[in-house]
Design a protein around this motif. Structure first.
Motif, PDB file in Angstrom:
ATOM      1  N   SER A   8      14.634  10.840 -10.449  1.00 48.68           N
ATOM      2  CA  SER A   8      15.480   9.678 -10.696  1.00 48.68           C
ATOM      3  C   SER A   8      15.992   9.098  -9.379  1.00 48.68           C
ATOM      4  O   SER A   8      15.968   7.884  -9.162  1.00 48.68           O
ATOM      5  CB  SER A   8      16.648  10.061 -11.599  1.00 48.68           C
ATOM      6  N   GLY A   9      16.440   9.973  -8.491  1.00 54.39           N
ATOM      7  CA  GLY A   9      16.927   9.526  -7.187  1.00 54.39           C
ATOM      8  C   GLY A   9      15.826   8.892  -6.356  1.00 54.39           C
ATOM      9  O   GLY A   9      16.031   7.858  -5.713  1.00 54.39           O
ATOM     10  N   ALA A  10      14.644   9.482  -6.376  1.00 58.33           N
ATOM     11  CA  ALA A  10      13.523   8.932  -5.606  1.00 58.33           C
ATOM     12  C   ALA A  10      13.123   7.564  -6.135  1.00 58.33           C
ATOM     13  O   ALA A  10      12.895   6.629  -5.362  1.00 58.33           O
ATOM     14  CB  ALA A  10      12.340   9.893  -5.654  1.00 58.33           C
ATOM     15  N   ARG A  11      13.060   7.441  -7.446  1.00 57.45           N
ATOM     16  CA  ARG A  11      12.700   6.135  -8.026  1.00 57.45           C
ATOM     17  C   ARG A  11      13.777   5.093  -7.756  1.00 57.45           C
ATOM     18  O   ARG A  11      13.477   3.922  -7.520  1.00 57.45           O
ATOM     19  CB  ARG A  11      12.439   6.285  -9.520  1.00 57.45           C
ATOM     20  N   TRP A  12      15.016   5.510  -7.808  1.00 57.95           N
ATOM     21  CA  TRP A  12      16.116   4.575  -7.523  1.00 57.95           C
ATOM     22  C   TRP A  12      16.016   4.076  -6.076  1.00 57.95           C
ATOM     23  O   TRP A  12      16.195   2.888  -5.816  1.00 57.95           O
ATOM     24  CB  TRP A  12      17.453   5.266  -7.766  1.00 57.95           C
ATOM     25  N   LEU A  13      15.744   4.998  -5.141  1.00 56.67           N
ATOM     26  CA  LEU A  13      15.603   4.603  -3.738  1.00 56.67           C
ATOM     27  C   LEU A  13      14.436   3.649  -3.524  1.00 56.67           C
ATOM     28  O   LEU A  13      14.526   2.704  -2.746  1.00 56.67           O
ATOM     29  CB  LEU A  13      15.447   5.831  -2.852  1.00 56.67           C
ATOM     30  N   LEU A  14      13.336   3.905  -4.216  1.00 59.34           N
ATOM     31  CA  LEU A  14      12.166   3.040  -4.057  1.00 59.34           C
ATOM     32  C   LEU A  14      12.384   1.655  -4.674  1.00 59.34           C
ATOM     33  O   LEU A  14      11.845   0.666  -4.193  1.00 59.34           O
ATOM     34  CB  LEU A  14      10.947   3.691  -4.682  1.00 59.34           C
ATOM     35  N   ASP A  15      13.167   1.612  -5.744  1.00 55.60           N
ATOM     36  CA  ASP A  15      13.421   0.330  -6.401  1.00 55.60           C
ATOM     37  C   ASP A  15      14.430  -0.527  -5.657  1.00 55.60           C
ATOM     38  O   ASP A  15      14.499  -1.740  -5.862  1.00 55.60           O
ATOM     39  CB  ASP A  15      13.901   0.546  -7.839  1.00 55.60           C
ATOM     40  N   SER A  16      15.244   0.094  -4.821  1.00 56.50           N
ATOM     41  CA  SER A  16      16.275  -0.684  -4.129  1.00 56.50           C
ATOM     42  C   SER A  16      15.772  -1.328  -2.862  1.00 56.50           C
ATOM     43  O   SER A  16      14.714  -1.193  -2.417  1.00 56.50           O
ATOM     44  CB  SER A  16      17.472   0.196  -3.793  1.00 56.50           C
TER      45      SER A  16
ATOM     46  N   GLY B  14       0.824  -1.214   0.000  1.00 56.80           N
ATOM     47  CA  GLY B  14       0.000   0.000   0.000  1.00 56.80           C
ATOM     48  C   GLY B  14       0.852   1.255   0.000  1.00 56.80           C
ATOM     49  O   GLY B  14       0.534   2.235  -0.680  1.00 56.80           O
ATOM     50  N   ILE B  15       1.929   1.233   0.764  1.00 54.93           N
ATOM     51  CA  ILE B  15       2.835   2.375   0.836  1.00 54.93           C
ATOM     52  C   ILE B  15       3.553   2.563  -0.497  1.00 54.93           C
ATOM     53  O   ILE B  15       3.732   3.689  -0.963  1.00 54.93           O
ATOM     54  CB  ILE B  15       3.862   2.181   1.975  1.00 54.93           C
ATOM     55  N   ASP B  16       3.932   1.461  -1.130  1.00 54.74           N
ATOM     56  CA  ASP B  16       4.629   1.532  -2.415  1.00 54.74           C
ATOM     57  C   ASP B  16       3.759   2.225  -3.462  1.00 54.74           C
ATOM     58  O   ASP B  16       4.238   3.075  -4.216  1.00 54.74           O
ATOM     59  CB  ASP B  16       4.997   0.121  -2.867  1.00 54.74           C
ATOM     60  N   GLU B  17       2.481   1.882  -3.502  1.00 56.74           N
ATOM     61  CA  GLU B  17       1.556   2.509  -4.452  1.00 56.74           C
ATOM     62  C   GLU B  17       1.356   3.984  -4.131  1.00 56.74           C
ATOM     63  O   GLU B  17       1.271   4.820  -5.035  1.00 56.74           O
ATOM     64  CB  GLU B  17       0.229   1.777  -4.455  1.00 56.74           C
ATOM     65  N   LEU B  18       1.283   4.305  -2.858  1.00 55.96           N
ATOM     66  CA  LEU B  18       1.130   5.700  -2.445  1.00 55.96           C
ATOM     67  C   LEU B  18       2.354   6.523  -2.846  1.00 55.96           C
ATOM     68  O   LEU B  18       2.218   7.623  -3.394  1.00 55.96           O
ATOM     69  CB  LEU B  18       0.903   5.786  -0.936  1.00 55.96           C
ATOM     70  N   LEU B  19       3.540   5.988  -2.584  1.00 56.48           N
ATOM     71  CA  LEU B  19       4.761   6.706  -2.954  1.00 56.48           C
ATOM     72  C   LEU B  19       4.866   6.889  -4.463  1.00 56.48           C
ATOM     73  O   LEU B  19       5.295   7.943  -4.939  1.00 56.48           O
ATOM     74  CB  LEU B  19       5.987   5.963  -2.412  1.00 56.48           C
ATOM     75  N   ASP B  20       4.460   5.882  -5.221  1.00 58.31           N
ATOM     76  CA  ASP B  20       4.463   5.992  -6.674  1.00 58.31           C
ATOM     77  C   ASP B  20       3.512   7.100  -7.132  1.00 58.31           C
ATOM     78  O   ASP B  20       3.836   7.883  -8.027  1.00 58.31           O
ATOM     79  CB  ASP B  20       4.080   4.655  -7.296  1.00 58.31           C
TER      80      ASP B  20
ATOM     81  N   VAL C 256       2.612   9.728  -5.383  1.00 53.94           N
ATOM     82  CA  VAL C 256       3.197  11.013  -4.985  1.00 53.94           C
ATOM     83  C   VAL C 256       4.278  11.446  -5.982  1.00 53.94           C
ATOM     84  O   VAL C 256       4.322  12.599  -6.399  1.00 53.94           O
ATOM     85  CB  VAL C 256       3.768  10.927  -3.547  1.00 53.94           C
ATOM     86  N   ILE C 257       5.113  10.502  -6.384  1.00 53.34           N
ATOM     87  CA  ILE C 257       6.176  10.822  -7.347  1.00 53.34           C
ATOM     88  C   ILE C 257       5.568  11.234  -8.682  1.00 53.34           C
ATOM     89  O   ILE C 257       6.002  12.215  -9.299  1.00 53.34           O
ATOM     90  CB  ILE C 257       7.140   9.631  -7.503  1.00 53.34           C
ATOM     91  N   ASN C 258       4.553  10.511  -9.129  1.00 49.99           N
ATOM     92  CA  ASN C 258       3.896  10.876 -10.385  1.00 49.99           C
ATOM     93  C   ASN C 258       3.218  12.238 -10.289  1.00 49.99           C
ATOM     94  O   ASN C 258       3.236  13.014 -11.248  1.00 49.99           O
ATOM     95  CB  ASN C 258       2.888   9.800 -10.794  1.00 49.99           C
ATOM     96  N   GLY C 259       2.627  12.533  -9.146  1.00 50.75           N
ATOM     97  CA  GLY C 259       2.018  13.847  -8.936  1.00 50.75           C
ATOM     98  C   GLY C 259       3.046  14.961  -8.972  1.00 50.75           C
ATOM     99  O   GLY C 259       2.814  16.020  -9.567  1.00 50.75           O
ATOM    100  N   TYR C 260       4.185  14.730  -8.335  1.00 49.68           N
ATOM    101  CA  TYR C 260       5.265  15.725  -8.338  1.00 49.68           C
ATOM    102  C   TYR C 260       5.760  15.956  -9.767  1.00 49.68           C
ATOM    103  O   TYR C 260       5.965  17.100 -10.183  1.00 49.68           O
ATOM    104  CB  TYR C 260       6.406  15.255  -7.440  1.00 49.68           C
TER     105      TYR C 260
END
Length: 69
Positions: A61-69, A6-12, A14-18
């Motif tokens: 890019s940094g945010a997505r990299w952090l979420l993917d790791s 659920g958190i992963d979808e929320l963060l995604d 938020v990133i898309n909104g930004y």
């Protein structure tokens, strides 16, 4: 430690909104630049739109990299 589904979808979301807000901001700066009759101001607005886009790209890019790791 894995992120909860659920958190992963929320963060995604938020990133898309930004990313959308940044895109709209850059589009607005370019639209204003097209309407300004003075060349130095047009160039400055276009340059700041490019700079805003580039800085946001690094952040995203940094945010997505952090979420993917």
């Amino acid at each position: 430690m894995p992120v909860l589904p659920g958190i992963d979808e929320l963060l995604d979301a938020v990133i898309n909104g930004y990313e959308d807000v940044i895109r709209r901001s850059c589009d607005l700066q370019r639209a204003i630049a097209r309407g300004v009759p003075f060349e130095p101001v047009r160039s400055i607005l276009n340059t700041t739109a490019d700079l805003t886009r580039d800085i946001a790209a690094v952040q995203l890019s940094g945010a997505r990299w952090l979420l993917d790791s």
